[in-house]
Design a protein around this motif. Structure first.
Motif, mmCIF file in Angstrom:
data_model
loop_
_atom_site.group_PDB
_atom_site.id
_atom_site.type_symbol
_atom_site.label_atom_id
_atom_site.label_comp_id
_atom_site.label_asym_id
_atom_site.label_seq_id
_atom_site.Cartn_x
_atom_site.Cartn_y
_atom_site.Cartn_z
ATOM 1 N N PHE A 112 0.803 -1.220 0.000
ATOM 2 C CA PHE A 112 0.000 0.000 0.000
ATOM 3 C C PHE A 112 0.839 1.275 0.000
ATOM 4 O O PHE A 112 0.474 2.243 -0.675
ATOM 5 C CB PHE A 112 -0.947 -0.018 1.200
ATOM 6 N N PRO A 113 1.971 1.344 0.719
ATOM 7 C CA PRO A 113 2.772 2.579 0.658
ATOM 8 C C PRO A 113 3.269 2.913 -0.741
ATOM 9 O O PRO A 113 3.576 4.078 -1.021
ATOM 10 C CB PRO A 113 3.947 2.289 1.599
ATOM 11 N N LEU A 114 3.328 1.899 -1.616
ATOM 12 C CA LEU A 114 3.782 2.189 -2.978
ATOM 13 C C LEU A 114 2.786 3.065 -3.736
ATOM 14 O O LEU A 114 3.139 3.646 -4.755
ATOM 15 C CB LEU A 114 4.007 0.876 -3.738
ATOM 16 N N ALA A 115 1.547 3.123 -3.244
ATOM 17 C CA ALA A 115 0.589 4.038 -3.855
ATOM 18 C C ALA A 115 1.061 5.481 -3.747
ATOM 19 O O ALA A 115 0.822 6.304 -4.635
ATOM 20 C CB ALA A 115 -0.788 3.869 -3.211
ATOM 21 N N ALA A 116 1.756 5.797 -2.637
ATOM 22 C CA ALA A 116 2.313 7.147 -2.489
ATOM 23 C C ALA A 116 3.393 7.403 -3.528
ATOM 24 O O ALA A 116 3.505 8.513 -4.075
ATOM 25 C CB ALA A 116 2.868 7.328 -1.084
ATOM 26 N N THR A 147 7.629 1.262 -9.428
ATOM 27 C CA THR A 147 6.491 0.879 -8.585
ATOM 28 C C THR A 147 5.755 -0.317 -9.167
ATOM 29 O O THR A 147 5.448 -1.290 -8.456
ATOM 30 C CB THR A 147 5.528 2.069 -8.439
ATOM 31 N N LEU A 148 5.456 -0.258 -10.470
ATOM 32 C CA LEU A 148 4.753 -1.373 -11.112
ATOM 33 C C LEU A 148 5.567 -2.660 -11.044
ATOM 34 O O LEU A 148 5.027 -3.740 -10.778
ATOM 35 C CB LEU A 148 4.446 -1.024 -12.569
ATOM 36 N N ALA A 149 6.879 -2.548 -11.297
ATOM 37 C CA ALA A 149 7.735 -3.737 -11.256
ATOM 38 C C ALA A 149 7.803 -4.321 -9.850
ATOM 39 O O ALA A 149 7.786 -5.554 -9.666
ATOM 40 C CB ALA A 149 9.131 -3.395 -11.762
ATOM 41 N N THR A 150 7.864 -3.454 -8.833
ATOM 42 C CA THR A 150 7.925 -3.943 -7.456
ATOM 43 C C THR A 150 6.650 -4.671 -7.081
ATOM 44 O O THR A 150 6.675 -5.768 -6.495
ATOM 45 C CB THR A 150 8.169 -2.772 -6.494
#
Length: 500
Positions: A112-116, A147-150
């Motif tokens: 969820f933090p990757l949304a930031a 972000t997408l790759a992670t």
């Protein structure tokens, strides 16, 4: 540093180079030393960044200071690393590595933090300062791709490492939602090109979705597998359709593509979109048709129905130039889906002789043949209606590929039905009714072809039909079916007398 803008002076360029070189001497070894030893060096870097931004030699009214930006980045980096063992992305990655392979929701909590980070990519790309357009675009694209790759890597590691017997539902949801989300990114990129969602990012998202698809199917994380194949296939199709509407043909750089494909420059954009649409439809439809020979009835029924709908719709849309890039792929992939689905179901039935095949043969054969005949008839009808000065079903044939394809599909439907039914005559309980069905059907088709189409290809279809009827009589005689031969000879004679 107290001096103001000296760019107009002869010494201005030398002072600016000296300033940047001196900052580099501080930035590079200092940052490496801090990352290795963990010393409070971040504050000095941030102070230097503020000073250079305020008093640096680059005019503030003309451009931002690249040295100040680099020092700010380095300062934030060395300030965060000793505390969080990396920034937002890396912190999430470190925590994700601790929960890989677990079926619970902790994985999504650390995603969820990757949304930031994704929101930051959009905020960076939304700025309108022309002086920093290129670096901001590169930064926003890089951040979004990371972000997408992670997210993709973490989800794949989760559903490939989980216990499928206990967590089948969780892994299926993870795989399907992941592919669906990446497909949405691809559609957005094809629809509205705006940093960071560019065309390249859209295809990267599609590639990541393909990687997730292969992993999910290979590990049987999703069953049925259409949960991942259909979303990605339709995303490619929708993206190409929206791209065709959003961008004119002359803005799609057709020259380079023409060199590769050999197509005329004016036809390249539509041709390229049509190929991608065909690939998307094939991904969405063909896997279900290929494995249609299993005991599951829902999958082949849906494949036959949806494939037939696409094929008929494609045939009817061919005369509309606006839908040209969609009509041919829908027609081709839909017809191929029907053929593969019917073949996968019919072939096992034909191997049951002499104890079969039973009426299940007609249950799959006749709908498939009717679909192909409907597609062929639709192609012939819509093509002839567009011929100037030619009434529907009358006149000489044109050289349109669609018209020839329509007649070919009609002939293939006749030959396919004839071949399957003749092979099935070894099943004695249904031999008589099958011969009668073939002869009466082909005789009626011979009359209809003569009545509605007096062109040369139409006559060819008529004679193929009556020839198949005669072949059915000959094949039936080998099994003494029917005993009263007039039941099948009279329809043939009437058909020939009427057309003659």
């Amino acid at each position: 540093m107290g001096a103001r803008d000296t760019a107009a002076n002869a010494q201005g360029r030398t002072d600016r180079l000296a300033l940047e070189a001196g900052a580099g001497l501080i930035l590079v070894p200092g940052t490496l030393l801090t990352l290795a030893a963990g010393s409070p060096f971040a504050g000095m870097l941030l102070v230097l960044a503020v000073l250079i931004r305020r008093f640096g030699r680059t005019p503030r009214a003309a451009a931002a200071s690249p040295v100040a930006a680099l020092l700010t980045l380095a300062g934030l980096l060395v300030a965060i690393v000793p505390l969080a063992r990396l920034g937002l992305l890396v912190t999430s990655i470190v925590q994700l590595m601790r929960v890989f392979g677990t079926p619970d929701a902790r994985l999504e909590c650390w995603l969820f933090p990757l949304a930031a980070a994704a929101a930051g990519a959009f905020l960076i790309g939304a700025r309108t300062d022309p002086a920093t357009l290129r670096p901001r675009t590169i930064a926003s694209i890089t951040l979004l791709v990371l972000t997408l790759a992670t997210v993709t890597t973490a989800e794949i590691a989760a559903f490939t490492g989980a216990d499928m017997t206990d967590d089948a539902t969780v892994t299926a949801v993870r795989a399907s939602v992941l592919v669906l989300a990446l497909g949405v990114v691809h559609v957005l990129a094809a629809w509205r090109l705006r940093a960071p969602v560019t065309l390249a990012v859209g295809w990267i998202a599609a590639g990541l979705a393909g990687f997730a698809l292969v992993s999910a199917v290979g590990t049987q994380a999703t069953e049925p597998f259409e949960l991942v194949t259909v979303p990605l296939g339709l995303a490619i199709v929708v993206g190409q359709v929206l791209a065709g509407r959003a961008r004119p043909a002359d803005t799609e750089e057709p020259v380079a593509v023409a060199i590769v494909t050999g197509a005329p420059v004016s036809d390249v954009p539509v041709a390229v979109r049509a190929r991608w649409i065909a690939a998307g439809l094939a991904l969405a439809l063909l896997p279900g048709a290929v494995v249609g020979g299993t005991n599951d009835l829902l999958r082949p029924v849906l494949a036959l129905t949806i494939g037939g709908a696409f094929a008929v719709s494609g045939a009817l849309l061919l005369v509309r130039p606006r839908w040209a890039s969609l009509a041919w792929p829908a027609l081709g992939v839909g017809a191929l889906t029907v053929v593969l689905t019917a073949s996968s179901r019919i072939q096992p039935l034909l191997e049951l002789a002499p104890n079969g095949p039973d009426t299940r043969l007609e249950a799959w054969l006749l709908p498939s043949a009717l679909i192909l005949a409907a597609v062929g008839t639709g192609l012939v009808t819509v093509t002839r209606r567009t011929d100037e000065g030619t009434a529907p079903g009358r006149g000489e044939a044109t050289d349109a590929p669609a018209l020839h394809l329509g007649y070919v599909l009609l002939v293939l439907a006749i030959i396919g039905v004839f071949a399957a039914e003749v092979v099935a005559l070894g099943y004695e309980p249904l031999a008589v009714i099958r011969v009668i069905l073939l002869v009466w059907t082909f005789s009626a088709l011979h009359l209809a072809a003569f009545w509605y189409d007096d062109s040369r290809p139409g006559r060819m279809v008529a004679w193929v039909a009556i020839g198949a009827g005669g072949g059915a009589v000959v094949a039936g005689s080998a099994y003494a079916a029917p005993a009263t031969v007039e039941i099948v000879s009279i329809p043939l004679a009437i058909a020939l007398l009427a057309t003659g």
